[in-house]
Design a protein around this motif. Structure first.
Motif, mmCIF file in Angstrom:
data_model
loop_
_atom_site.group_PDB
_atom_site.id
_atom_site.type_symbol
_atom_site.label_atom_id
_atom_site.label_comp_id
_atom_site.label_asym_id
_atom_site.label_seq_id
_atom_site.Cartn_x
_atom_site.Cartn_y
_atom_site.Cartn_z
ATOM 1 N N ASP A 79 -5.278 2.725 -5.385
ATOM 2 C CA ASP A 79 -5.105 1.472 -4.658
ATOM 3 C C ASP A 79 -6.396 0.679 -4.698
ATOM 4 O O ASP A 79 -7.258 0.832 -3.845
ATOM 5 C CB ASP A 79 -4.716 1.828 -3.214
ATOM 6 C CG ASP A 79 -4.089 0.650 -2.501
ATOM 7 O OD1 ASP A 79 -3.459 0.867 -1.456
ATOM 8 O OD2 ASP A 79 -4.230 -0.481 -2.992
ATOM 9 N N HIS A 115 0.831 -1.220 0.000
ATOM 10 C CA HIS A 115 0.000 0.000 0.000
ATOM 11 C C HIS A 115 0.857 1.258 0.000
ATOM 12 O O HIS A 115 0.526 2.256 -0.639
ATOM 13 C CB HIS A 115 -0.954 -0.016 1.199
ATOM 14 C CG HIS A 115 -1.988 -1.101 1.112
ATOM 15 N ND1 HIS A 115 -2.885 -1.201 0.073
ATOM 16 C CD2 HIS A 115 -2.256 -2.142 1.943
ATOM 17 C CE1 HIS A 115 -3.651 -2.266 0.245
ATOM 18 N NE2 HIS A 115 -3.298 -2.862 1.380
ATOM 19 N N GLN A 122 -7.995 -3.192 -1.807
ATOM 20 C CA GLN A 122 -8.071 -2.799 -0.417
ATOM 21 C C GLN A 122 -7.992 -4.006 0.498
ATOM 22 O O GLN A 122 -7.334 -3.988 1.534
ATOM 23 C CB GLN A 122 -9.391 -2.032 -0.156
ATOM 24 C CG GLN A 122 -9.511 -0.742 -0.943
ATOM 25 C CD GLN A 122 -8.448 0.263 -0.532
ATOM 26 O OE1 GLN A 122 -7.905 0.206 0.573
ATOM 27 N NE2 GLN A 122 -8.139 1.201 -1.405
#
Lengths: 720, 231
Positions: free
Chosen positions: A405, A395, A408
């Motif tokens: 991103d 991340h 998740q």
């Protein structure tokens, strides 16, 4: 005594014999010219291709040795093999037509008592004239092609004035190469003639081909299954867009077309009498020459599919690939370890705010085999080396380069059985698995440096099977090592903590626990390996940026040897990678990819045209006889032309329809496999659409032209 | 000499295998026993499919028997292969076909010379012999033309000249008048008579036309692969 007389006679110069050879060649000049054109194409394409390779490879970092696994040479060899196959098929096809016309003449001469040596002399003279003419013309055409492509490449790649040069021996080598292809094709054709009578069967005016064989329904079902399986599997990233799947699809298509057509036509003949008799003449060829018609139909489909999809999509995907600079968010990537603290500190102190250094914890992850190989055996496989990171690091990396991103929740586990993969490659590269040997869909991964001597039969202790919970294609740290190494494997944070200490418990050579290594072999080798992923970015806009990059590169280069944990195991895996040379490599590789695939597209289009023409030429005798027969029966010229037109159009319409259906399926599959974003996918589809439209239009014009020519030859325009 | 046996067969048979699923065998010629002497003029007659062309091909060494023996000038045909066979075809045999089989790429002159060219004779000799024959058969004004410019009778006379140019011992003719009108047939058969009577050549001719067969001195009748009559 007689033998001596014969030999003396043969040695005499007989001008009349030369006249006979020459006049025979001139009489069959159309076929001779076709053969010369085919050979000339091979010489021209091989010549221009090898010159292009030489000028481009000078700038590619991996072109130290030819046939290196990475780099341009691999693509040229791959293209060369395809070209070789196309060339052989083309020459055999044209030779069949050429010899089909010449064989009656040879047979007549044989009956008249021509000796073996005179026959050989005749054949060698004809072959020699064709070869010399083709080579001579091919030289100039190849030179012209090379100049055009060089202009194109230098404009695109921007290497004007910095391109390499080509050797003066290139043309002589190509001459030998084309002579080899010519000879090989001739030998193969002799074998095919001995087994299948491919030439002499063209002399027969009537050929009996069954419409249906046994198990037609079963074959249709098998064909459908093959095609479905091939399409579905092609969309899986780990199948590497395998050419075998395409082969399976083609085989399935043949079964579907042959069996499907047979069932439909049989049904019409048996159950729909009115329909059958109304179209008796138009469909006559489908009934009594069904096998040949289907073979040609599938062949034209395959050729057009190769042009539009297999080679065409490579061009399209390369043209729409990400800008090179976006693939390298950092100027340097280092696979460092704890001993590099001093070096990094040094860099920071020297360059202060001019550079930005990021450090992330990592472990080395090895895969059993990084390269798709045809053969298995004692040859040692080169293991892949990837970058193992934690979920948190993933991340952070995403955030650092401002990328969205998406992943998740990765669903990773504490035991390390589940992993998330990031394939660091660009869109022009085929989708591929991380592990080629044990598990394509479920990679077998080892934590640590490659265990070169691990026991293949006991891999469960060393190369543990992992489940891929998700994967993406893109660059987080940089696309180095031509997508075979330095991809990213994401573990859960909990497992990563364990993995960081794995080196202490594992023998580095055998990959087994240290205690086991000590008890079996008396000693254990412990290597920590890389522990840090270091990313260095030099600020843009500063003075002497290039010089700074050079100095940093030199500094890092000095540490290369110290980071060879197990010797020079794999020269493509390094301690540091610099983006400048990687960018240059990718630019030249993309240029080569476009160049080679364009060449192949042009070659296959020409092959398609020549085969189509040759097919019409071989059937001309039969068409003329039928034309006379139908004229005598009172059929109007318009009707006779319609019958012929429908026959010819079948070879356009049916391959086109099958190709369009196949394109839709495979495009969808490949866009899924390469994980194209929606906007890029749309652009690709649009470009493919333009390409397909262009190819189909060109083919249509050609088919119309061929129809006009052959309908005239068959006397369909003459109403007397 | 007329007493010398040129061709002899002993229980000669020929079978063909048709490559369908059952691999059917067809016996085209059965146990042929035959003697042909030099300077004979023989016609082989029979219905369509009786085996006469197959017999001609076997005698002309174009095909090989599946069983039995064939002797040419006392030599077993099994021993005649490769260049030895090619020489015999060039020097000892001449062929005349129903469809003429002239090479369209060569002129009439070159077509006539072709056997001598293949025999590596001197160019001058080739031209002289070809001209001589062309004059004998009254086609000297056609020498510069090409086969597609000739009539059927002219083509057949060209083919006959080609068959004779190397002074062969035997001429094989397969329906030489099959594609000709009656006038041309008469001309061609007169030519054959001349070849036989004046040049003393052996002629073996296949025909289905009795009026043509009557030019010969011996007629063989074939039916279902067997010689039923020899007169």
């Amino acid at each position: 005594m007689q033998r001596i007389k014969d030999l003396r006679a043969e040695k005499k110069q007989n001008n009349l014999f030369q006249t006979v050879i020459w006049k025979n060649m001139l009489y069959n000049r159309k076929e001779t010219i076709l053969l010369i054109i085919c050979e000339m194409l091979i010489v021209a394409i091989a010549y221009s291709g090898s010159m292009c390779y030489q000028i481009l490879s000078a700038k590619h970092s991996s072109e130290v040795l030819f046939l290196q696994e990475d780099g341009i040479s691999r693509q040229f060899v791959y293209a060369g093999m395809l070209l070789l196959f196309c060339a052989i098929v083309l020459i055999i096809t044209v030779m069949v037509s050429y010899l089909g016309k010449r064989i009656p003449q040879y047979m007549l001469l044989k009956r008249m008592g021509i000796s073996m040596s005179d026959t050989r002399k005749m054949i060698w003279t004809e072959a020699g004239i064709c070869y010399v003419a083709a080579t001579f013309i091919g030289f100039f055409v190849g030179k012209g092609m090379f100049l055009i492509f060089r202009k194109f490449i230098t404009d695109m790649v921007g290497i004007e004035g910095k391109a390499g040069s080509y050797s003066k021996l290139t043309f002589p080598v190509i001459c030998l190469f084309s002579f080899g292809i010519y000879g090989l094709s001739f030998l193969l054709m002799k074998e095919l003639e001995a087994d299948f009578r491919i030439i002499t069967s063209t002399q027969e005016s009537v050929r009996k081909e069954k419409l249906t064989g046994k198990f037609t329904g079963g074959k249709l079902v098998i064909g459908i299954c093959c095609c479905s399986y091939a399409v579905v599997q092609y969309g899986k990233i780990y199948n590497h867009e395998s050419v075998y799947l395409l082969g399976l699809f083609f085989a399935g298509t043949y079964l579907i077309l042959r069996s499907g057509m047979a069932l439909i036509l049989s049904y019409i003949r048996n159950k729909q009498e009115r329909n059958y008799y109304r179209h008796l003449l138009q469909r006559n060829k489908l009934y009594y020459r069904s096998k040949t018609v289907v073979r040609y139909g599938v062949l034209f489909f395959i050729l057009n599919f190769l042009v539009c999809f297999y080679f065409g999509f490579q061009v399209v995907s390369t043209a729409t690939a990400e800008p090179v600079s976006s693939l390298y968010p950092y100027d340097f990537m280092c696979i460092a370890d704890d001993k590099d603290e001093k070096l990094l500190k040094n860099l920071k102190e020297t360059y202060k705010s001019d550079i930005h250094i990021e450090e992330y914890p990592m472990v080395r992850v090895a895969t059993a085999d990084k390269i798709e190989r045809g053969e298995r055996g004692a040859e040692q496989r080169i293991q892949g080396q990837e970058i193992g990171i934690s979920e948190t690091t993933y991340h952070r990396l995403k955030k650092a380069i401002h990328k969205e991103d998406k992943a998740q929740k990765m669903d990773l586990d504490a035991e390390g059985k589940k992993v998330y993969l990031v394939h660091q490659q660009d869109r022009s590269v085929k989708a591929q698995p991380m592990d080629w040997f044990y598990g394509k869909s479920r990679p077998n991964l080892h934590i640590g440096v490659p265990a070169a001597e691990y026991d293949w039969g006991n891999k469960k202790n060393t190369y543990i099977e992992r489940v891929v919970t998700g994967e993406e294609i893109g660059s987080l740290t940089g696309c180095y090592s031509t997508e075979k190494s330095e991809n990213i494997v994401v573990f859960s944070d909990k497992y990563f903590e364990k993995a960081e200490k794995e080196w202490k418990k594992t023998d580095a050579i055998w990959g087994i626990p240290v205690e086991d290594a000590k008890s079996y072999y008396g000693e254990a080798t412990i290597i920590q390996g890389p522990t840090k992923l270091v990313l260095i970015a030099v600020k843009s806009g500063i003075n002497n940026r290039n010089k700074m990059l050079e100095r940093i590169d030199q500094l890092l280069e000095k540490k290369e040897e110290a980071h060879q944990y197990i010797g020079n195991y794999d020269s493509t895996v390094r301690f540091h990678y610099d983006s400048e040379s990687a960018k240059a490599d990718i630019i030249s590789e993309r240029a080569v990819k476009i160049l080679i695939n364009s060449y192949l597209m042009i070659m296959v289009i020409i092959v398609d045209m020549i085969i189509f023409y040759t097919m019409c030429q071989m059937e001309l005798k039969e068409i003329i006889l039928r034309e006379r027969f139908l004229k005598n029966l009172g059929m109007s010229g318009k009707e006779r032309r319609k019958v012929y037109r429908k026959e010819i159009c079948f070879y356009y319409v049916s391959p086109t329809c099958i190709m369009l259906a196949a394109m839709v399926l495979f495009l969808r599959a490949v866009l899924r496999a390469r994980m194209f974003p929606e906007t890029i996918a749309e652009t690709c589809i649009r470009m493919e659409g333009v390409l397909i439209a262009g190819v189909l239009l060109l083919r249509m014009l050609y088919v119309v032209a061929v129809y006009q020519v052959f309908s005239r030859k068959a006397g369909m325009r003459d109403e007397r | 000499m007329k007493d010398n046996v040129l061709l002899r067969t002993e229980n000669m048979s020929r079978k063909y295998v048709i490559s369908d699923r059952r691999e059917t065998e067809i016996e085209v010629l059965k146990d042929i026993n035959l003697e042909i002497r030099e300077q004979e003029f023989i016609s082989i007659m029979g219905k369509s499919g009786s085996g006469k062309t197959t017999l001609l091909k076997l005698l002309g060494l174009i095909d090989r028997p599946t069983s039995g023996k064939l002797y040419f000038k006392g030599v077993d045909s099994e021993e005649l292969r490769g260049d030895r066979l090619a020489r015999i075809r060039r020097q000892d045999m001449g062929f005349v076909y129903q469809d003429y089989y002239l090479l369209d790429s060569l002129s009439v002159f070159e077509n006539i010379m072709l056997p001598m060219i293949l025999d590596h004779k001197d160019d001058k000799v080739c031209k002289e012999e070809a001209e001589k024959l062309a004059v004998s058969f009254q086609i000297q004004n056609l020498l510069g033309k090409y086969p597609y410019e000739l009539s059927g009778g002219e083509k057949q006379r060209t083919a006959i000249c080609r068959a004779l140019v190397n002074q062969p011992d035997v001429i094989f003719a397969d329906e030489p008048t099959g594609n000709l009108d009656s006038r041309s047939t008469e001309i061609v058969m007169d030519v054959f008579s001349t070849i036989h009577s004046k040049m003393h050549k052996t002629i073996i001719m296949v025909t289905h036309d009795i009026s043509v067969a009557e030019y010969s001195e011996r007629i063989l009748y074939i039916e279902d692969g067997k010689i039923t009559e020899d007169r």
